[in-house]
Design an enzyme around this catalytic site. Structure first.
Site, PDB file in Angstrom:
ATOM      1  N   ASP A   1      54.762  21.846  13.361  1.00 48.56           N
ATOM      2  CA  ASP A   1      55.186  20.446  13.344  1.00 48.56           C
ATOM      3  C   ASP A   1      56.432  20.347  12.469  1.00 48.56           C
ATOM      4  O   ASP A   1      56.858  21.305  11.825  1.00 48.56           O
ATOM      5  CB  ASP A   1      54.045  19.522  12.869  1.00 48.56           C
TER       6      ASP A   1
HETATM    7  C1  BGC Z   1      54.919  14.529  14.610  1.00 47.47           C
HETATM    8  C2  BGC Z   1      54.717  15.217  15.930  1.00 47.47           C
HETATM    9  C3  BGC Z   1      55.973  15.130  16.756  1.00 47.47           C
HETATM   10  C4  BGC Z   1      57.140  15.688  15.968  1.00 47.47           C
HETATM   11  C5  BGC Z   1      58.453  15.676  16.735  1.00 47.47           C
HETATM   12  C6  BGC Z   1      56.190  14.977  13.927  1.00 47.47           C
HETATM   13  O1  BGC Z   1      56.430  14.201  12.807  1.00 47.47           O
HETATM   14  O2  BGC Z   1      53.807  14.786  13.775  1.00 47.47           O
HETATM   15  O3  BGC Z   1      53.651  14.645  16.608  1.00 47.47           O
HETATM   16  O4  BGC Z   1      55.802  15.829  17.952  1.00 47.47           O
HETATM   17  O5  BGC Z   1      57.299  14.924  14.783  1.00 47.47           O
HETATM   18  O6  BGC Z   1      58.893  14.403  16.975  1.00 47.47           O
END
Ligand code: BGC
Length: 799
Positions: free
Chosen positions: A318
């Site tokens: 993530d």
């Molecule tokens: C979130 C994810 C997301 C990623 C990219 C993160 O902060 O937890 O769910 O896919 O950002 O946008």
């Protein structure tokens, strides 16, 4: 919001890019990420040239995949390998020339948050024409509940209890995303949630492992179609692996500490279901799992995911999660963080520079073996192969002459399916004296701070959804009653009163405020609303939460109706006019007052681009609601967690008996305000005559449970017949009941249908104390009903 229109334009004109990003609502975080990436790019060294580059061939099928990829890896330099592990977010501050150079140098695997073909094409050209090994980029994006068309939030989609609806949502989203050159989505999000304080409850499919697993499967099938290598399919990266929905106290990013039993029985099955359905990717969670961050968790990523489950796809960290290993306190510094992550099995590092900065040194020192690096690179190249990008890097992007002139053109939306899908997600919670459906006549008062909000109705992960293209409740009602009834309106209140909360919610957005407050005193607003209500025959009040309140990083300490909205509702109630409350929110709310006082109560979640039309369809009876709650609604924040499939205990509370020395909260009624699976219809449905085909079942055999569903009312409609099974005596304490099947059935007035469910060992198995899947003999209670609470019961013995 992070992904509301948050798409920077990278077209070589920085000033234009900035303007476009500003227009489209780029989040601060994306911009910061872009700056970080730009800085990283600026400091990069050129990779040494190895053997003479060979152009990748056009692979034709899986038989050639291994050979193709191994050949490529054998020819890659360390820098090129590290480049294939970098997933960057592009923002307006990323100088285009530098970015192109990085891609051309083979130091970037893919990007996320760029979804405009004319911007992405030069990047792909730089990759496949100028980079030494001509490895294509891939483009990813958070296509969670729609792309250009925004569908209802996942919690709403789950309420449909209709997997065809979910698959259709994902299919259309994939087609729209492909049209923008997107190859991969960070979805489905299948984190089970028992704690509605957690804002991301909105993004998942609710509390139940069976239902969420079904939704996971349907989503993957919809996104990926038959295979993710087609011009109209995208790869699904299921998230957030694992257990993110169980963050302690519902506080986002908090720790997760969970028994292995609960993990295997409740929280893990949906990720497994997505993987079994073929999800090509897995996004790893930000939280720790029993003390070890998911990002460095060898047990989670190697033993469980790869060895036990046989996952063969790509893993992605993530956002910034590898860096965060130092903050978790398991890595001394960035070097150790990179080492832990790569050893655990994180293939792609999202939006941080750590792999870039640290891996070459770790390889040189021998702390990371080349084979370990190669294993990670292999997965990324494998994903690109599976996406069909080696065969055609422009597979989804198409030709420049076909680029849409106006990316936001209304003609690119799928309005009709969006309306049909949204109607299936609206839950009727109360309907006293058949207040609904309303007649299209007389004067209707529409009141409430969410009645005319095109922004909020989209929900928080609305991808490329445009608020101005969304049909608000007001617009939907106006259209429905045009020429037939009069509409009078008032705002009545703001959603929230606390300026600090307004500022918090506005912080995430780069260019324009997310929340626009009406500056008038609440007394003035309520007075105006009451006088508007007094002119009408019926009052519709649209209240709930701003979409930003049900989002990432939006945990609440209360699940009450925010701000002065309850006060507004009370004033409206006092007018004596029939009161229809339309809820817009992304988590269960404590709506005891609304339950008792509304003449009709509709849960509409955030219903998307066509939400207003869908809500009007339900209000005026052009659609008979059939959705059911995919999550229990507690009475108050103190009752959290409230979920229907809790384990048996020694001192359960029994209705009608003295409560002392039983498990309960003594100041409040017991049980949820609304149980899992609950939802009314304009018609009256009954389930009767539960019969089992046998009173005994031998191992390996099956029996049939059947019951008769009857539409005793006067509207055609659908209802969801639910099968639960309870295992009252086993080697470990088992849940009081578990959902094991459901069927959504449409009946005409007066019509009956016998509904049959097969029950076999699949429905009876569970994870025992040794973490083995077992089926134990003895009594099982089969329950069938129209919600989880009110059921018919018949028992059988497994011998
Ligand atoms: C979130 C994810 C997301 C990623 C990219 C993160 O902060 O937890 O769910 O896919 O950002 O946008």
């Amino acid at each position: 919001m992070d992904n509301r229109n948050g798409v920077p334009v990278v077209d070589g004109r920085e000033d234009d890019s900035r303007a476009e990003a500003s227009r489209s609502g780029l989040s601060r975080r994306q911009a910061l990420a872009a700056i970080a990436s730009a800085a990283a790019a600026a400091g990069m060294a050129g990779g040494p040239a190895a053997a003479a580059p060979k152009k990748p061939g056009k692979p034709t099928g899986p038989a050639t995949k291994t050979a193709f990829i191994e050949d490529l890896i054998a020819r890659m330099t360390v820098d090129e390998k590290v480049g294939q592990l970098r997933l960057i977010s592009i923002g307006p501050e990323m100088p285009h020339a530098k970015l192109m150079e990085e891609v051309a140098a083979g130091r970037i695997a893919g990007s996320f948050n760029t979804v405009i073909r004319r911007d992405n094409r030069p990047l792909q050209e730089a990759a496949v024409k100028r980079s030494r090994l001509k490895i294509p980029l891939f483009f990813a994006y958070d296509v969670v509940h729609g792309h250009r068309t925004t569908f209802p939030i996942p919690l709403g989609l789950a309420a449909s209890f209709d997997m065809a609806v979910i698959e259709r949502m994902a299919r259309i989203s994939a087609v729209e995303a492909c049209n923008d050159g997107v190859d991969m989505t960070f979805a489905p999000m299948v984190d089970i949630s028992h704690d509605p304080r957690w804002g991301r409850t909105s993004e998942g499919f609710g509390e139940d492992p069976y239902l969420v697993s079904e939704c996971a499967r349907a989503s993957v099938h919809g996104f990926q179609g038959a295979a993710p290598d087609k011009p109209d399919t995208i790869m699904a990266a299921v998230k957030h692996f694992a257990l993110y929905g169980a963050v302690e106290g519902g506080r986002d990013y908090n720790t997760v500490d969970m028994s292995p039993l609960r993990m295997h029985q409740v929280y893990l099955p949906p990720y497994k279901a997505a993987i079994d359905a073929g999800a090509g990717g897995v996004m790893v969670a930000l939280n720790s799992v029993n003390g070890i961050p998911a990002t460095s968790n060898v047990w989670l990523l190697q033993d469980l995911l790869r060895k036990q489950w046989g996952f063969k796809g790509v893993t992605v960290s993530d956002h910034g999660a590898i860096t965060e290993l130092t903050r978790h306190g398991v890595a001394r510094d960035n070097r150790e963080a990179a080492k832990l992550a790569i050893k655990a099995g994180i293939d792609l590092s999202m939006a941080d520079q750590i792999y870039l900065a640290e891996l070459p040194g770790l390889i040189a020192s021998g702390e990371i073996k080349m084979a370990e690096l190669d294993a990670r690179v292999r997965e990324v190249l494998g994903a690109k192969y599976d996406l069909g990008l080696f065969a055609d890097p422009f597979l989804r992007m198409g030709k420049p002459e076909d680029d849409p002139a106006d990316v936001k053109a209304d003609s690119r939306l799928h309005r009709e399916p969006a309306r049909e899908i949204a109607r299936e997600t609206i839950v009727l919670l109360e309907n006293r004296n058949q207040t609904l459906p309303l007649k299209k006549q007389g004067t209707i008062a529409l009141i409430g701070p969410l009645a005319d909000s095109g922004l909020d109705i989209l929900g928080s992960w609305s991808a490329q959804g445009v608020p101005e293209q969304a049909v608000t409740v007001r617009a939907g009602i106006e259209k429905a009653i045009e020429g037939k009834a009069r509409l009078v309106t008032a705002r009545g209140s703001n959603v929230i009163d606390d300026q600090k909360v307004v500022e918090y919610l506005n912080f995430l957005n780069w260019d324009k405020p997310e929340v626009i407050q009406d500056p008038r005193p609440i007394e003035t607003m309520i007075e105006e609303a009451v006088s508007v209500a007094n002119q009408a025959d019926v009052v519709i009040a649209v209240v709930g939460e701003l979409r930003g309140m049900s989002h990432e990083s939006s945990s609440r300490v209360s699940i009450d109706m925010p701000g002065s909205q309850r006060r507004l509702l009370q004033a409206l109630k006092a007018t004596g006019k029939p009161l229809v409350i339309v809820l817009m929110n992304g988590r269960p709310l404590a709506i005891g007052w609304e339950k008792d006082n509304a003449d009709a109560l509709l849960e509409t979640w955030y219903a998307g681009t066509e939400g207003g039309n869908a809500i009007a369809d339900v209000l005026f009876g052009d659609h008979n609601p059939s959705a059911k709650l995919p999550i229990s609604f507690p009475r108050s924040v103190g009752q959290i967690p409230t979920y229907y499939n809790a384990l048996r205990i020694g001192r359960p509370y029994t209705e009608g008996k003295p409560g002392n020395y039983t498990s309960q909260y003594f100041e409040e009624a017991q049980g949820p305000l609304y149980p899992f699976g609950f939802g009314l219809s304009y018609s009256r449905f009954t389930v009767k005559d539960l019969k089992l085909s046998a009173a005994q079942m031998k191992r390996g055999e099956k029996l049939t449970a059947e019951a008769t569903l009857t539409n005793e009312g006067s509207f055609e409609g659908a209802n969801v017949v639910q099968l639960y099974i309870a295992d009252p005596y086993a080697s470990i304490a088992r849940p009081v009941k578990e959902l094991k099947g459901f069927q959504k059935i449409t009946l005409k007035p007066g019509e009956s249908r016998v509904v049959r469910f097969e029950v076999g060992e699949d429905q009876l198995k569970f994870i025992n104390a040794d973490l083995k899947e077992v089926v134990e003999t003895g009594r099982f209670d089969v329950q069938i009903g129209l919600d989880s609470h009110d059921v018919l019961v018949q028992s059988f013995e497994l011998v």
